[in-house]
Structure formats: C-alpha cells, structure tokens
Design a protein around this motif. Structure first.
Motif, short mmCIF file in Angstrom:
data_model
loop_
_atom_site.label_atom_id
_atom_site.label_comp_id
_atom_site.label_asym_id
_atom_site.label_seq_id
_atom_site.Cartn_x
_atom_site.Cartn_y
_atom_site.Cartn_z
N VAL A 18 0.84 -1.20 0.00
CA VAL A 18 0.00 0.00 0.00
C VAL A 18 0.88 1.26 0.00
O VAL A 18 0.65 2.19 -0.78
CB VAL A 18 -0.99 0.00 1.18
CG1 VAL A 18 -1.74 1.33 1.26
CG2 VAL A 18 -1.97 -1.16 1.06
N ALA A 19 1.90 1.28 0.84
CA ALA A 19 2.80 2.44 0.90
C ALA A 19 3.54 2.64 -0.43
O ALA A 19 3.68 3.77 -0.91
CB ALA A 19 3.80 2.27 2.04
N THR A 20 3.99 1.55 -1.04
CA THR A 20 4.69 1.64 -2.33
C THR A 20 3.76 2.18 -3.40
O THR A 20 4.14 3.06 -4.18
CB THR A 20 5.25 0.26 -2.75
OG1 THR A 20 6.18 -0.17 -1.76
CG2 THR A 20 5.93 0.33 -4.10
N LEU A 21 2.54 1.68 -3.45
CA LEU A 21 1.56 2.16 -4.42
C LEU A 21 1.31 3.65 -4.26
O LEU A 21 1.34 4.41 -5.23
CB LEU A 21 0.25 1.38 -4.26
CG LEU A 21 -0.91 1.79 -5.17
CD1 LEU A 21 -0.60 1.48 -6.63
CD2 LEU A 21 -2.18 1.07 -4.74
N LEU A 22 1.10 4.10 -3.04
CA LEU A 22 0.84 5.53 -2.78
C LEU A 22 2.06 6.39 -3.11
O LEU A 22 1.92 7.50 -3.63
CB LEU A 22 0.41 5.73 -1.33
CG LEU A 22 -0.91 5.07 -0.94
CD1 LEU A 22 -1.14 5.18 0.56
CD2 LEU A 22 -2.08 5.62 -1.73
N LYS A 23 3.24 5.87 -2.83
CA LYS A 23 4.47 6.62 -3.11
C LYS A 23 4.76 6.66 -4.61
O LYS A 23 5.00 7.73 -5.17
CB LYS A 23 5.64 5.98 -2.35
CG LYS A 23 6.94 6.73 -2.50
CD LYS A 23 8.03 6.10 -1.64
CE LYS A 23 9.30 6.92 -1.72
NZ LYS A 23 10.29 6.46 -0.75
N GLU A 24 4.73 5.50 -5.26
CA GLU A 24 5.06 5.42 -6.69
C GLU A 24 4.08 6.20 -7.57
O GLU A 24 4.45 6.66 -8.65
CB GLU A 24 5.09 3.96 -7.15
CG GLU A 24 6.19 3.14 -6.52
CD GLU A 24 7.58 3.57 -6.96
OE1 GLU A 24 7.78 3.84 -8.16
OE2 GLU A 24 8.47 3.64 -6.10
N CYS A 25 2.85 6.33 -7.12
CA CYS A 25 1.83 7.02 -7.91
C CYS A 25 1.65 8.48 -7.47
O CYS A 25 0.67 9.13 -7.82
CB CYS A 25 0.52 6.25 -7.83
SG CYS A 25 0.68 4.60 -8.55
N ASN A 26 2.61 8.96 -6.68
CA ASN A 26 2.66 10.37 -6.24
C ASN A 26 1.43 10.81 -5.46
O ASN A 26 1.03 11.97 -5.53
CB ASN A 26 2.88 11.30 -7.44
CG ASN A 26 4.15 10.97 -8.17
OD1 ASN A 26 5.18 10.70 -7.57
ND2 ASN A 26 4.08 10.94 -9.50
N VAL A 27 0.83 9.89 -4.71
CA VAL A 27 -0.32 10.24 -3.87
C VAL A 27 0.17 10.80 -2.54
O VAL A 27 -0.33 11.81 -2.06
CB VAL A 27 -1.23 9.01 -3.65
CG1 VAL A 27 -2.36 9.34 -2.69
CG2 VAL A 27 -1.78 8.51 -4.98
N LEU A 28 1.18 10.16 -1.96
CA LEU A 28 1.76 10.63 -0.70
C LEU A 28 3.28 10.67 -0.81
O LEU A 28 3.88 9.82 -1.46
CB LEU A 28 1.39 9.69 0.45
CG LEU A 28 -0.06 9.66 0.90
CD1 LEU A 28 -0.25 8.61 1.99
CD2 LEU A 28 -0.52 11.01 1.40
#
Length: 188
Positions: A131-141
């Motif tokens: 979840v953290a990787t997805l949010l980071k890689e997609c520039n969400v957080l």
C-alpha cells in the motif's frame, strides 16, 4: 483538489498469524489493503492466496464478504486523489494483475521490519509495504520512510488520510450497501 477518493482498509481478522503480529506491534490492525470505491468491491493487497495457509501469499484481490474478513474488525480511511494519480494507481494494479503469478509475499521483509532493517525483494511485498509503495510510486503521498518499514498503523497517520469508519467490517459494508441502494434513482 478535485478527483476521487481511494480507501485504505486496515483489518484484524483474528487469525493466529495476526495475533502473533499483534503481540509484537501492540496495534489493533495488522493488515492493510487499498480500495478504489467506498463499497469496497475492489480491494487489493498482498496476503493469503489460500485462506488456511498464511505462508502461501502474494498479490490478491480480497473479497471482504467472505472467509477471514467475515468477522474482521476494521478501520477505514480515505485519500483524495486526482485523475492522473488515479490513472497511475489503476495502471500499477493492472500490471500486478497481469504478472500476478510472479509476485510473492515478502515474509523476509516482515523479518526485516522487526529489526528495523528494510528488506526489499524484487516482486515481493507484505501488505502495508504494498500500500505504501503504491501511494508513493503514484505520487499520492510523499513517504520519506522506506515502504519496507511501514506498518498498517503508520498508514492511518499519513497526511491527507481522513477517518471514515471503525468497527465490524460486515457492519460497514451492510450500512454502505443500504445507503447506495437508497441513492438509486427511481423512474416514474
């Protein structure tokens, strides 16, 4: 910011594996997933591929109405994303779906987490790392800490996360389903 919400779902299914993790973390929720709708019909994570075996894991689309989730406690948070971020997230998930069999659960990463030493393996994640990787890689957080050191409870403290619900997962789903049924337009 205009756009849509995505949802971070934190759960405690009460299994032996989650109880062991809970002994270490002392936190109420030890599994993290992400959903693209408030009804939680599209829920993705890294977890069990076989319900009775916590060691056979990988990328999964979770059904919160069945199996281990039927009696789960949960906390749900929303994050507003713009269209570009949402598209990146969808593309990321689609890539995982097409390569589903190549991805594994990062059990070694969990051991690294215990010793505060990130262990990142190619095509392997544990739930909150995913979840953290997805949010980071997609520039969400903007996540400064290594995703391999992110626990489920860290996700609920992320900036921009808005509390939605806490309690029995089945109760949230039943209430949300009733609300959506009431909003269906009736033709006269």
């Amino acid at each position: 910011m205009t756009g849509r919400n995505v949802y971070i779902l934190l759960t405690d299914t009460g299994t032996l594996f989650t109880r062991l993790i809970k002994l270490y973390t002392k936190k109420p929720y030890n599994h993290a997933s992400i959903s693209f709708d408030s009804m939680l019909t599209e829920v993705y994570s890294f977890g069990r591929k076989v319900e009775w075996n916590p060691f056979i894991g990988g990328f999964v689309k979770e059904d919160i109405r069945k199996g281990l989730f039927k009696q789960a406690d949960c906390a749900i948070y929303s994050l507003k994303v713009n269209e570009e971020q949402l598209q990146k997230m969808n593309d990321y998930i689609e890539e995982l779906k097409t390569q589903r069999e190549e991805y594994r659960y990062n059990l070694f990463g969990l051991l690294g987490f215990l010793f505060n030493k990130p262990i990142q393996r190619s095509k392997a994640f544990f739930c909150s790392q995913f979840v953290a990787t997805l949010l980071k890689e997609c520039n969400v957080l903007d996540i400064e800490k290594s995703p391999a050191l992110i626990a489920p409870n860290d996700l609920q403290k992320m900036p921009k996360c808005q509390f939605v619900y806490e309690g029995k997962l089945r109760k949230y789903h039943n209430e949300t389903e009733q609300v959506s049924v009431c909003l269906i337009p009736v033709k006269m």
